[in-house]
Write a protein that holds these residues in place. Structure first.
Motif, PDB file in Angstrom:
ATOM      1  N   LEU A  90      19.893 -26.809  -5.760  1.00 36.19           N
ATOM      2  CA  LEU A  90      19.611 -27.567  -6.835  1.00 36.19           C
ATOM      3  C   LEU A  90      20.363 -28.953  -6.157  1.00 36.19           C
ATOM      4  CD1 LEU A  90      21.856 -25.226  -9.498  1.00 36.19           C
ATOM      5  CD2 LEU A  90      19.172 -25.654  -8.780  1.00 36.19           C
ATOM      6  N   LEU A  91      21.313 -29.781  -5.364  1.00 37.31           N
ATOM      7  CA  LEU A  91      21.640 -30.955  -4.741  1.00 37.31           C
ATOM      8  C   LEU A  91      20.467 -31.678  -4.088  1.00 37.31           C
ATOM      9  CD1 LEU A  91      25.564 -30.966  -5.331  1.00 37.31           C
ATOM     10  CD2 LEU A  91      23.781 -31.983  -6.916  1.00 37.31           C
ATOM     11  N   ASN A  92      19.585 -30.989  -3.801  1.00 42.03           N
ATOM     12  CA  ASN A  92      18.139 -31.449  -3.126  1.00 42.03           C
ATOM     13  C   ASN A  92      19.199 -31.112  -1.252  1.00 42.03           C
ATOM     14  OD1 ASN A  92      17.260 -31.852  -4.971  1.00 42.03           O
ATOM     15  ND2 ASN A  92      17.536 -33.936  -5.377  1.00 42.03           N
ATOM     16  N   TYR A  93      19.744 -30.938  -1.002  1.00 43.39           N
ATOM     17  CA  TYR A  93      20.571 -30.642   0.533  1.00 43.39           C
ATOM     18  C   TYR A  93      19.674 -29.475   1.420  1.00 43.39           C
ATOM     19  CZ  TYR A  93      23.983 -30.137   4.353  1.00 43.39           C
ATOM     20  OH  TYR A  93      24.661 -29.780   5.995  1.00 43.39           O
ATOM     21  N   LEU A  94      19.556 -28.432   0.995  1.00 46.87           N
ATOM     22  CA  LEU A  94      18.820 -27.450   1.185  1.00 46.87           C
ATOM     23  C   LEU A  94      17.624 -27.483   0.781  1.00 46.87           C
ATOM     24  CD1 LEU A  94      21.219 -24.122   1.355  1.00 46.87           C
ATOM     25  CD2 LEU A  94      20.664 -26.231   3.694  1.00 46.87           C
ATOM     26  N   PRO A  95      16.224 -27.221   1.670  1.00 48.11           N
ATOM     27  CA  PRO A  95      15.359 -27.699   0.555  1.00 48.11           C
ATOM     28  C   PRO A  95      14.314 -25.822   0.774  1.00 48.11           C
ATOM     29  CG  PRO A  95      14.773 -27.285   3.369  1.00 48.11           C
ATOM     30  CD  PRO A  95      16.313 -27.435   3.039  1.00 48.11           C
ATOM     31  N   LEU A  96      13.394 -26.008   0.380  1.00 47.91           N
ATOM     32  CA  LEU A  96      12.945 -24.801  -0.412  1.00 47.91           C
ATOM     33  C   LEU A  96      12.930 -23.506   0.472  1.00 47.91           C
ATOM     34  CD1 LEU A  96      11.512 -26.131  -3.787  1.00 47.91           C
ATOM     35  CD2 LEU A  96      13.674 -24.832  -3.689  1.00 47.91           C
TER      36      LEU A  96
END
Length: 399
Positions: free
Chosen positions: A48-54
């Motif tokens: 959710l905090l855009n640290y890990l990609p989808l």
């Protein structure tokens, strides 16, 4: 988040088990609270905090790259000028030749070092007081930073640097008005920092890790550096990652927290920049928005607060800037953050939560005078965050 039904945990596992995580589905699930089980919350927050990609296939290479980068930051920014030892493969420079502590040149590494100490003293003062009602931040971490605590190298830790610094605290009294007292009555502070036990050599407390994260952030973001209150944003993130039941993730809590904090700050940093206070992205605009939303939802209460001249900056400044981290106990803050991070409009829901908090005590506010109402708002009386979030969701649905 206690007592999550196995079915609900299975829903999370199903969404997170796909080769590409369906973000909309994940947001929906997280909005209603994320189970701690199996490290689900830690993983969801990182997405959710855009640290890990989808795309799951990219996770391990990205994590390795970011964690290596963080180690690089530690090497470059925590180790004092002139302290690197020869056995590290770095020839120790004779600091007296080119550069020395009294060098007036603004590019002098010593000049930078002393400037950094001013920021460090402010950070140190704030992180030692993190959640004093919990022992967690005073306890030693299971994974002390070997890079810094390696006895072979005798690097100066930030704690030792603070102890050795004789700078007067006046140099760091550059607080923003309104943030000077960001702690709420809920938090009691030990009367003296000496009450904290000193950990043996080779150990470090969790608050020291938080200090390092904030110091590196300040060094990398000189435009904003460190503002009091940022410690309250890092605290819940770090706590969540450092208590991850999955030890492989837990070991890297420091680096992962740093990058998630950096991403979160990219979204909320305008709240901390005084020169932007009155712009559309600044905190004043957001505080006014709490009142305009309240006016829509409950005009009687809005008029009462106006009539008593209770301005939103008296209470909403802290609520909004610190994402409510000072108004509730840590487990409840974490639950609120599940919903805030899951909000696709990025913190619009926070305004509704603030409105819900006002409407839930409307009867007391309508009856109270200025003094009583200020006390209610600065030491919010309702501790049931589920009730607050439910009310905020009703306000959202009634648009």
């Amino acid at each position: 988040t206690r007592g999550f039904a196995p079915l609900r945990i299975a829903d999370f596992q199903e969404v997170l088990g796909e080769p590409t995580v369906a973000l909309t589905k994940l947001r929906e699930l997280c909005f209603s609270g994320i189970p701690f089980d199996g490290g689900l919350r830690c993983l969801c927050w990182k997405i959710l905090l855009n640290y890990l990609p989808l795309e799951k296939a990219l996770w391990s290479s990205l994590l390795k790259k970011q964690r290596d980068l963080y180690s690089q930051f530690l090497k470059e920014m925590i180790i004092q000028p002139g302290i690197a030892k020869a056995n590290l493969g770095v020839a120790r420079e004779d600091v007296t030749l080119e550069d020395h502590p009294l060098n007036p040149n603004p590019d002098s590494r010593w000049n930078t070092y002393f400037k950094d100490n001013e920021v460090l003293l402010q950070i140190d003062k704030d992180v030692r007081r993190l959640y004093p009602d919990m022992a967690f931040f005073q306890r030693p971490t299971d994974y002390p930073c070997l890079l810094i605590l390696d006895p072979q190298n005798e690097f100066e830790t930030l704690r030792r640097r603070v102890e050795q610094t004789t700078l007067k605290s006046q140099t760091v009294a550059r607080n923003r008005s309104g943030v000077t007292n960001v702690s709420s009555p809920l938090k009691t502070t030990p009367s003296s920092l000496n009450e904290y036990e000193v950990l043996p050599n080779g150990c470090e407390a969790h608050w020291e890790v938080v200090e390092r994260i904030l110091f590196i952030y300040a060094k990398l973001n000189p435009g904003i550096a460190y503002v009091q209150g940022m410690n309250e944003i890092v605290g819940p993130l770090y706590y969540t990652f450092a208590t991850d039941p999955n030890s492989e993730w837990k070991e890297h809590a420091e680096a992962d927290t740093f990058f998630c904090f950096t991403n979160l700050m990219a979204e909320i940093r305008d709240n901390f920049i005084k020169s932007l206070d009155d712009s559309q992205c600044g905190i004043t605009y957001k505080m006014e928005k709490v009142y305009s939303t309240l006016k829509e939802k409950d005009v009687e209460l809005y008029l009462k607060l106006q009539e008593q001249n209770i301005k939103p900056q008296f209470f909403a400044f802290r609520w909004l800037t610190l994402l409510l981290s000072q108004e509730f106990l840590l487990p409840d803050v974490i639950r609120i953050w599940d919903s805030l991070f899951a909000d696709d409009k990025r913190f619009d829901f926070l305004l509704l939560v603030c409105c819900a908090m006002l409407t839930l005590i409307r009867d007391q506010l309508l009856e109270g005078d200025f003094t009583l109402n200020m006390r209610l708002l600065q030491d919010y009386p309702i501790s049931d965050v589920h009730l607050i979030l439910k009310k905020a969701k009703e306000l959202q649905d009634s648009k």
